[in-house]
Design an enzyme around this catalytic site. Sequence first.
Site, PDB file in Angstrom:
ATOM      1  N   HIS A 228      20.625  80.341  84.186  1.00  0.00           N
ATOM      2  CA  HIS A 228      21.609  79.276  83.947  1.00  0.00           C
ATOM      3  C   HIS A 228      22.649  79.215  85.054  1.00  0.00           C
ATOM      4  O   HIS A 228      23.130  80.245  85.513  1.00  0.00           O
ATOM      5  CB  HIS A 228      22.308  79.512  82.608  1.00  0.00           C
ATOM      6  CG  HIS A 228      23.408  78.537  82.316  1.00  0.00           C
ATOM      7  ND1 HIS A 228      23.176  77.197  82.102  1.00  0.00           N
ATOM      8  CD2 HIS A 228      24.756  78.707  82.223  1.00  0.00           C
ATOM      9  CE1 HIS A 228      24.331  76.587  81.860  1.00  0.00           C
ATOM     10  NE2 HIS A 228      25.299  77.482  81.941  1.00  0.00           N
ATOM     11  N   SER A 229      22.966  77.995  85.505  1.00  0.00           N
ATOM     12  CA  SER A 229      24.059  77.734  86.445  1.00  0.00           C
ATOM     13  C   SER A 229      23.914  78.583  87.719  1.00  0.00           C
ATOM     14  O   SER A 229      22.936  78.462  88.459  1.00  0.00           O
ATOM     15  CB  SER A 229      25.398  77.996  85.750  1.00  0.00           C
ATOM     16  OG  SER A 229      26.473  77.520  86.510  1.00  0.00           O
ATOM     17  N   TYR A 230      24.876  79.492  87.971  1.00  0.00           N
ATOM     18  CA  TYR A 230      24.823  80.317  89.183  1.00  0.00           C
ATOM     19  C   TYR A 230      23.641  81.291  89.152  1.00  0.00           C
ATOM     20  O   TYR A 230      23.216  81.792  90.187  1.00  0.00           O
ATOM     21  CB  TYR A 230      26.130  81.100  89.337  1.00  0.00           C
ATOM     22  CG  TYR A 230      26.357  81.639  90.724  1.00  0.00           C
ATOM     23  CD1 TYR A 230      27.022  80.885  91.676  1.00  0.00           C
ATOM     24  CD2 TYR A 230      25.909  82.902  91.089  1.00  0.00           C
ATOM     25  CE1 TYR A 230      27.238  81.372  92.960  1.00  0.00           C
ATOM     26  CE2 TYR A 230      26.110  83.402  92.360  1.00  0.00           C
ATOM     27  CZ  TYR A 230      26.776  82.629  93.295  1.00  0.00           C
ATOM     28  OH  TYR A 230      26.978  83.108  94.571  1.00  0.00           O
ATOM     29  N   GLY A 232      20.668  80.471  88.722  1.00  0.00           N
ATOM     30  CA  GLY A 232      19.604  79.869  89.518  1.00  0.00           C
ATOM     31  C   GLY A 232      19.738  80.205  90.984  1.00  0.00           C
ATOM     32  O   GLY A 232      18.747  80.482  91.674  1.00  0.00           O
ATOM     33  N   THR A 256      18.442  76.200  84.068  1.00  0.00           N
ATOM     34  CA  THR A 256      19.230  75.289  83.231  1.00  0.00           C
ATOM     35  C   THR A 256      20.525  74.952  83.960  1.00  0.00           C
ATOM     36  O   THR A 256      21.390  75.802  84.120  1.00  0.00           O
ATOM     37  CB  THR A 256      19.535  75.908  81.858  1.00  0.00           C
ATOM     38  OG1 THR A 256      20.244  77.131  82.017  1.00  0.00           O
ATOM     39  CG2 THR A 256      18.245  76.168  81.083  1.00  0.00           C
TER      40      THR A 256
END
Length: 352
Positions: A228-230, A232, A256
Amino acid sequence: MSISLSSLILLTIWISMAQIQQGGPDEKEKTTALKDLLSRIDLDELMKKDEPPLDFPDTLEGFEYAFNEKGQLRHIKTGEPFVFNYREDLHRWNQKRYEALGEIITKYVYELLEKDCNLKKISIPEGYGVIVLNPNENYIEVEKPRIHVQSSSESADEPAEKRERKDKVSKETKKRRDFYEKYRNPQREKEMMQLYIRENGSPEEHALYVWDHFIAQSAAENVFFVAHSYGGLAFVELMIQREADVKSKVTAVALTDSVHNVWHQEAGKTIREWMRENCCNWVSSSEPLDTSVESMLPDCPRVSAGTDRHELTSWKSFPSIFKFFTEASEAKTNSLKPALTRRSHRVKHEEL
């Protein structure tokens, strides 16, 4: 508007100080006396004079809060969300209350993870089906040690009377400095320093560490990532550092609302091609779940998470994510269809 005794004392002192500074040289003695008075005032005690004791409950019920059926923290009596400014003009006390409640909520969340999600909290999570990374915890804060640097003029053979006089002056100077520091920044109680966790000083380092010490050494043949977010960005960095190992062990990756950027991170062509085949990014969007979303970067398919709220993208897209994982696992175990299945997925995405 009420004015506390401490504020009134300080206000009177500063007004007197300004009046004295307007006078001539004959006022120097009064100025000196006033400065001496200031140095004797314990501002910390003045600030705490009207402050309630820092004695807080150790349960949610004690704070008169509870989680409702939607998992929202609400006041038991009023039904309102958490209020930080519980007491006006007492920011320090409110902050301590907030921190005490936060500790209770942290324990509560751990209990939910263990009870409702069947997770087990252990120091070294080897041999388990699910590993929850914690890439945001990269350091701990500890009180900064006070170091006294002995000047060259200080020596063991210095007269005791002179040393005592110098120590007295030094203590008075420090007291005045602490006084003004507390007045300037009353919330700062201690000098703190950050101690970074060895080999885990950043989210990227943490992901690499967990991969090397746990995932790469596990017997699992199908490894799936939900980032999720960072997270990735941390996964892309992991691929850059361990490309061959990741390709041989990871079956699929669900991102995500990821903030990764294959160009800025300088991910190679082979990595970008692998991501197009094995990754999917569920992004925040008002479109229905799994609706194709255009992307400026040719790294992996982007589809709607079914919500425009960043923090809900993982939860909202879970049904699609597990379906994505199941299909990828079936394709990998069927030696006759993996390439064909992935190619059909790519063509379908390009047609959309």
